[in-house]
Write a protein that holds these residues in place. Structure first.
Motif, PDB file in Angstrom:
ATOM      1  N   GLY A 145      -9.621   3.049   4.157  1.00 20.96           N
ATOM      2  CA  GLY A 145      -8.518   2.548   3.352  1.00 20.96           C
ATOM      3  C   GLY A 145      -7.528   1.673   4.107  1.00 20.96           C
ATOM      4  N   GLN A 151       0.843  -1.192   0.000  1.00 21.87           N
ATOM      5  CA  GLN A 151       0.000   0.000   0.000  1.00 21.87           C
ATOM      6  C   GLN A 151       0.879   1.243   0.000  1.00 21.87           C
ATOM      7  OE1 GLN A 151      -3.431   0.008   2.639  1.00 21.87           O
ATOM      8  NE2 GLN A 151      -2.846   1.998   3.445  1.00 21.87           N
ATOM      9  N   GLU A 158      -9.598   3.195  -8.343  1.00 23.85           N
ATOM     10  CA  GLU A 158     -10.116   3.232  -6.970  1.00 23.85           C
ATOM     11  C   GLU A 158      -9.026   3.611  -5.961  1.00 23.85           C
ATOM     12  OE1 GLU A 158     -12.454   0.340  -3.762  1.00 23.85           O
ATOM     13  OE2 GLU A 158     -12.061  -0.358  -5.797  1.00 23.85           O
ATOM     14  N   SER A 189       0.056  -2.314  -4.484  1.00 22.94           N
ATOM     15  CA  SER A 189      -1.204  -3.000  -4.771  1.00 22.94           C
ATOM     16  C   SER A 189      -2.388  -2.049  -4.664  1.00 22.94           C
ATOM     17  CB  SER A 189      -1.408  -4.164  -3.791  1.00 22.94           C
ATOM     18  OG  SER A 189      -0.262  -4.974  -3.699  1.00 22.94           O
ATOM     19  N   ARG A 190      -2.238  -1.024  -3.833  1.00 20.77           N
ATOM     20  CA  ARG A 190      -3.333  -0.074  -3.610  1.00 20.77           C
ATOM     21  C   ARG A 190      -2.763   1.250  -3.126  1.00 20.77           C
ATOM     22  NH1 ARG A 190      -6.765  -2.858   0.998  1.00 20.77           N
ATOM     23  NH2 ARG A 190      -7.742  -0.814   1.151  1.00 20.77           N
ATOM     24  N   GLY A 224      -8.363   4.303  -1.699  1.00 20.38           N
ATOM     25  CA  GLY A 224      -8.879   4.194  -0.337  1.00 20.38           C
ATOM     26  C   GLY A 224      -8.844   5.553   0.346  1.00 20.38           C
TER      27      GLY A 224
END
Length: 269
Positions: free
Chosen positions: A263, A180, A256, A202-203, A258
């Motif tokens: 998040g 993240q 997208e 990944s995010r 968070g």
């Protein structure tokens, strides 16, 4: 620096972290000493004579008591751990003490249902070998609050450079470990920031002082953070709606995103 002995190492998670069952802090205090750190306004800092960032207590028996704490916690249900909430588990002295690494080794013996690792240190990539063994039960989060080094130096001069953090995060991501990129708190950044974050993790999660300091921004105000913005001529960035502009840019580039507490939720399979 001083060594201390703790009676317990897992702390019940509350407030902003109540999606987790426990927080885990290998150290008390943090050598990075970021000027906006909300921990400056917590008792652990307020009741110390030394300035935040100038002292660190090392919980030398942490690994010995963690297994016992984990077994006890598992009897009450699933265990979701946030490491760490009020210190950086990979601050400079970790290279010598390897205390955080010993905790990871213990957790592989008595594995929690999910482990979230929050840091701003490239040292975290040292433990890729251990992270791999957690499978999908772990997420490594790297704080990247801006892409501008001059901004980083104004707010967290003792923290690692942004480029070094990005390189470490990319290496962990490419090793197949859930990751993240955490823009928290959001600091003034460039329009190229979203592109720099692409394929880095990944995010991506975005947070700011008003959503994330646990007091609606009041702690941040007491620390004089706004004065730093004034000195840099960037007052327009210091308001509760500034994040929306950056959020739109991030969504256009990355999809997208968070937001604040949501998040950070653990991945529960």
């Amino acid at each position: 620096m001083k060594d201390i002995v703790s009676k317990t190492i897992l702390t019940s998670a509350k407030g902003q972290l109540d999606d987790y069952t426990h927080s885990l802090n290998p150290y008390a205090g943090c050598a990075f000493g970021c000027k906006y750190c909300y921990v400056r306004q917590l008792p652990v800092s307020l009741y110390r004579e030394e300035e935040w960032g100038t002292w660190v207590d090392i919980k030398t028996n942490a690994a010995q008591i963690l297994k016992k704490d984990l077994i006890k916690a598992r009897k009450k249900g699933p265990v979701y751990i946030f490491m760490s909430s009020s210190t950086d588990p990979y601050q400079p002295l970790e290279a010598k003490t390897q205390l955080t690494r010993s905790l990871l080794e213990t957790m592989l013996e008595e594995t929690p249902d999910f482990l979230f690792v929050q840091t701003r240190s490239p040292l975290v990539k040292r433990d890729i070998d251990l992270f791999k063994k957690f499978g999908g039960k772990i997420r490594i989060s790297m704080t990247i609050e801006t892409d501008k080094e001059e901004i980083r130096k104004a707010f967290s001069p003792s923290a690692p450079p942004i480029q070094a953090r990005m390189a470490a995060l990319r290496e962990i991501t490419e090793a197949g470990i859930p990751t993240q990129a955490t823009i928290a708190p959001l600091l003034p950044c460039s329009r190229e920031f979203p592109k720099k974050l692409k394929n880095l993790a990944s995010r991506v999660v975005l947070d700011d002082f008003w959503m994330g300091d646990g007091s609606g921004g009041r702690r941040t105000e007491r620390m004089g953070v706004y004065e730093i913005y004034q000195q840099m001529g960037m007052e327009k960035w210091f308001n509760p709606t500034a994040y929306k502009v950056v959020l739109k840019m991030l969504q256009e580039e990355l999809g997208e995103i968070g937001i604040s507490k949501e998040g950070f939720k653990p991945d529960i399979k």
